[in-house]
Write an enzyme that holds these catalytic residues in place. Sequence first.
Site, PDB file in Angstrom:
ATOM      1  N   TYR A 146     -20.044 -61.909 -40.192  1.00  0.00           N
ATOM      2  CA  TYR A 146     -21.320 -61.454 -39.751  1.00  0.00           C
ATOM      3  C   TYR A 146     -21.587 -59.902 -40.236  1.00  0.00           C
ATOM      4  CZ  TYR A 146     -24.874 -60.128 -36.229  1.00  0.00           C
ATOM      5  OH  TYR A 146     -26.021 -59.692 -35.583  1.00  0.00           O
ATOM      6  N   LYS A 150     -24.416 -58.766 -42.903  1.00  0.00           N
ATOM      7  CA  LYS A 150     -25.626 -57.863 -42.503  1.00  0.00           C
ATOM      8  C   LYS A 150     -25.573 -56.635 -43.350  1.00  0.00           C
ATOM      9  CE  LYS A 150     -27.609 -60.172 -39.002  1.00  0.00           C
ATOM     10  NZ  LYS A 150     -29.232 -60.011 -39.089  1.00  0.00           N
ATOM     11  N   ASN A 175     -26.495 -53.604 -29.011  1.00  0.00           N
ATOM     12  CA  ASN A 175     -26.478 -54.707 -27.787  1.00  0.00           C
ATOM     13  C   ASN A 175     -27.760 -54.599 -27.106  1.00  0.00           C
ATOM     14  OD1 ASN A 175     -23.608 -53.946 -28.523  1.00  0.00           O
ATOM     15  ND2 ASN A 175     -23.260 -55.323 -26.817  1.00  0.00           N
ATOM     16  N   VAL A 188     -20.956 -60.181 -24.015  1.00  0.00           N
ATOM     17  CA  VAL A 188     -20.354 -59.813 -22.538  1.00  0.00           C
ATOM     18  C   VAL A 188     -21.460 -59.753 -21.548  1.00  0.00           C
ATOM     19  CG1 VAL A 188     -20.921 -57.380 -23.239  1.00  0.00           C
ATOM     20  CG2 VAL A 188     -19.216 -57.753 -21.795  1.00  0.00           C
ATOM     21  N   VAL A 189     -22.924 -59.402 -21.527  1.00  0.00           N
ATOM     22  CA  VAL A 189     -23.623 -59.457 -20.413  1.00  0.00           C
ATOM     23  C   VAL A 189     -23.753 -60.867 -20.114  1.00  0.00           C
ATOM     24  CG1 VAL A 189     -25.946 -59.163 -19.794  1.00  0.00           C
ATOM     25  CG2 VAL A 189     -24.795 -57.247 -21.459  1.00  0.00           C
ATOM     26  N   ASN A 191     -21.669 -63.563 -20.409  1.00  0.00           N
ATOM     27  CA  ASN A 191     -20.491 -63.901 -19.794  1.00  0.00           C
ATOM     28  C   ASN A 191     -20.268 -63.614 -18.472  1.00  0.00           C
ATOM     29  OD1 ASN A 191     -19.610 -65.417 -21.961  1.00  0.00           O
ATOM     30  ND2 ASN A 191     -17.619 -64.020 -22.521  1.00  0.00           N
ATOM     31  N   ASP A 274     -12.399 -55.582 -32.431  1.00  0.00           N
ATOM     32  CA  ASP A 274     -13.421 -55.490 -31.397  1.00  0.00           C
ATOM     33  C   ASP A 274     -13.615 -53.927 -31.260  1.00  0.00           C
ATOM     34  OD1 ASP A 274     -14.833 -56.814 -29.394  1.00  0.00           O
ATOM     35  OD2 ASP A 274     -13.933 -55.233 -27.886  1.00  0.00           O
TER      36      ASP A 274
END
Length: 323
Positions: A146, A150, A175, A188-189, A191, A274
């Site tokens: 990814y 990009k 994000n 994350v949101v 999840n 991460d």
Amino acid sequence: MTQSRILVTGGAGFIGSHLCERLLADRAEVLCVDNYYTGRRQNIAHLGRLPGFETLRHDVTLPLYVETDQIYNLACPASPVHYQFDPVQTLKTSVHGAINMLGLAKRTRARIFQASTSEVYGDPIVHPQPESYWGNVNPLGTRACYDEGKRAAETLFFDYHRQHRVAIKVARIFNTYGPRMHPNDGRVVSNFIVQALRGEPITLYGDGAQTRSFCYVSDLVDAIVRLMATPDEICGPINLGNPAEFSIRQLAELVIATTGSRSAIVLRPLPPDDPRQRQPDIALARSLLGWQPKVALADGLAETIAYFRHCLGVPAARVALRA
């Protein structure tokens, strides 16, 4: 006055569907192209009865021959769960998709927008991240399909601009969250919201000190449309995101409080590569677009939680019954 004919690739996705909605509200004719790998028909079902809206099932790794005035290229799985499932196809979508859409823009003389990403900065050692920063990306890691895809797409856009004078607009999107996020996309949101509404433990990777900046989808779409309307000499890349920085633990605690959940927070090992920090420098967006985010995280989360309550069939009275 002739309506603009606008092509949106990835138009049935989370951001793409909101963009289609905005363009239709601006009275454009919109062709929504999606292969439905991560996009969902339900995201655009309400648009089907509107005049000027058309859909086409198509994979951007294959050439597309249509007539258009503008192209918004959003096609690519954007969450680790989805883009790591078939990393070769992810890379093809970014690179071959960019080549095909740029070729279409060259033929039709269309202005073309590229949805790039903050992931081009990798795990940044410059904070916050300005557009001049070249990034710190692991080209061999599990996220590289990814990240590097990009980055390669940005290269293609600027080479087509220099070599073929294609009118390009490149945005690095940070994000983004809001209604129509996929409940199983691993972001994350989504999840945290899904886990909180189901009364399940909130899975927090690392110690939760890593930071992110969260932009509500309506703010992002407004910025995208503004960028597309700028003069040709403004090509980007331009950071689009909310510079308000929150730790992942702060986000988890806010989701728990907003949902009324009694979910506990559990820690898991941090995934490879991460990013520890992620915050956009949006000085260019402020000066060139006259734009900055308006929706506070607490307000945007309330709207997003309401959407997921409806999707999951979880009324407020049933929150955290299994906690």
